[in-house]
Design an enzyme around this catalytic site. Structure first.
Site, PDB file in Angstrom:
ATOM      1  N   HIS A   1       0.832  -1.206   0.000  1.00 41.84           N
ATOM      2  CA  HIS A   1       0.000   0.000   0.000  1.00 41.84           C
ATOM      3  C   HIS A   1       0.869   1.260   0.000  1.00 41.84           C
ATOM      4  CE1 HIS A   1      -2.904  -2.981   1.569  1.00 41.84           C
ATOM      5  NE2 HIS A   1      -3.810  -2.218   1.003  1.00 41.84           N
TER       6      HIS A   1
ATOM      7  N   ASP B   1      -4.387  -5.981  -7.982  1.00 42.61           N
ATOM      8  CA  ASP B   1      -4.609  -5.267  -6.736  1.00 42.61           C
ATOM      9  C   ASP B   1      -4.787  -3.787  -7.106  1.00 42.61           C
ATOM     10  OD1 ASP B   1      -4.860  -4.740  -4.037  1.00 42.61           O
ATOM     11  OD2 ASP B   1      -3.080  -5.853  -3.449  1.00 42.61           O
TER      12      ASP B   1
END
Length: 417
Positions: free
Chosen positions: A246, A318
């Site tokens: 992230h 993702d």
């Protein structure tokens, strides 16, 4: 007359009689010719087979380039209600679906209304939306607080009961389906092999690849049983990283043989048990592809996942707005590279401008010959096939019985205790 002579006469008479009763081989061929092959009938059958059209291919042929490109993208949105940006993404850009987060959830009724609004806005489009969520259980839960929580995957792994895993997958599916979701980014098939991993931890079923495989597959089957599409993640494995994708791009120094002996085992088992979709991780496997993270790697997606592991389902990235991508790549370029690497759906969780850039850059890449239209159509076929399999519809849901769902969860919690 001697006995020998009598015997020979009887034999001769018998032979004469037999020759009169049965035709010779030549006569048999003449009297009973084999049926001639009807070439006209065979040709007609071949033509009929060619005429029979695959309904999904026929559907794709009727689509515009804008419709095709939009369906390759799942996007996020801000707030508790549909806004002009969301309407634009549906009505002008034909996006394939939405992913909702905690930022979109105030309470059950509000969430239900938001999802109904998205579906109603999409009514004029021919293809129903994916309405997706990360509902893994444990600390990764996006549903309203009115719902009881299920245990972490780590807790389920410690109990190590296949029937329990199926029940939990099924009740998670029942819960989110009752809200209008039809796709869940779960279960996590990563093996928790690195205690310093900042992102997986108790989201994994454990450090034993056999337990992760068995329980992950049962959770997957439970979701499928509820009518929700499971997406197993994060291929080829996020369990042995020191960085959170992230924020930045993790690197793993393992060759393919090492992965095949460990990290890839749960994914291979899931594929062999009819996994519908796989999410690709933003991780650089430097000894397999030194230049590209898995999300952008043709070696990992096409050669390993497709060709070696025989996965024929939908490949989803993702979130492309995570630090691992946007800190290192232009998001539009990354989306183009990911599609050429073998991805079917690009996930853009944050930012209307990001979503628009991805869509426009994909279209430009097709028009410029960088991405072939055949590649787009292949991805579309997989996507539409999956939507047909689960009979997705943009039907609104009037109400939800939270108490009923909580009763099912409470029963499972009691079983664990």
């Amino acid at each position: 007359m001697s006995k020998k002579l009598t015997f020979f006469i009887v034999i001769i008479i018998a032979l004469v009689l037999m020759s009169g009763c049965f035709p010779t081989i030549q006569e048999e061929k003449t009297e009973n010719p084999p049926p001639q092959q009807n070439n006209d009938e065979e040709n007609t059958e071949d033509i009929n087979e060619e005429i029979k059209e695959d309904p999904i291919k026929k559907q794709i042929e009727k689509m515009t380039i804008d419709e095709k490109i939009g369906l390759l993208v799942i996007v996020g949105l801000d707030g508790y209600a549909i806004d002009d940006d969301s309407k634009s993404l549906i009505e002008e850009y034909y996006v394939g679906g939405f992913i909702l987060f905690g930022r979109n959830v105030k309470n059950t009724n509000s969430l239900l209304q938001l999802i109904n609004s998205l579906k109603s806005t999409n009514k004029n489009n021919k293809i129903p939306l994916f309405i997706s969520i990360d509902e893994e259980g444990g600390r990764v839960s996006r549903v309203p607080k009115e719902f009881m929580k299920v245990p972490t995957n780590r807790k389920i792994g410690q109990i190590n009961n296949k029937e329990l895993s199926f029940e939990i997958g099924n009740v998670i599916g029942e819960k989110i389906r009752a809200l209008g979701f039809n796709l869940n980014f779960a279960p996590v098939m990563d093996i928790d092999s690195n205690p310093l991993n900042p992102v997986i931890g108790d989201r994994s079923f454990g450090s034993d690849e056999r337990i992760v495989s068995q329980l992950g597959i049962e959770t997957m089957k439970g979701l499928q049983n509820s009518g929700v599409i499971p997406v197993v993640k994060h291929f080829p494995g996020h369990g042995d990283t020191f960085l959170d994708s992230h924020i930045s791009l993790p690197t793993v120094d393992k060759d393919l043989n090492s992965l095949q002996q460990f990290e890839l085992i749960p994914f291979k088992e899931a594929i062999d048990n009819n996994a519908d979709a796989v999410m690709i991780a933003h991780i650089l496997y430097s000894r397999i592809d030194s230049e590209n993270p898995a999300t952008l790697s043709k070696t990992i997606i096409t050669e390993v996942l497709r060709n070696q592991m025989n996965f024929e389902g939908v490949v989803i990235t993702d979130d492309m707005t995570m630090g691992a991508i946007i800190e290192n790549y232009d998001i539009g370029d990354a989306a183009v590279k990911s599609v050429n690497a073998g991805s079917d759906i690009i996930l853009v969780c944050h930012g209307y401008d990001n979503a628009i850039k991805v869509i426009k850059d994909l279209k430009s890449a097709v028009e410029g010959g960088i991405i072939s239209i055949e590649k787009i159509d292949e991805s579309l076929y997989r996507i539409l096939q999956l939507k047909h399999k689960y009979d997705l519809k943009d039907e609104v849901i009037d109400s939800i019985d939270v108490w009923k769902i909580n009763s099912q969860i409470e029963k499972i919690l009691n079983e664990i205790q």
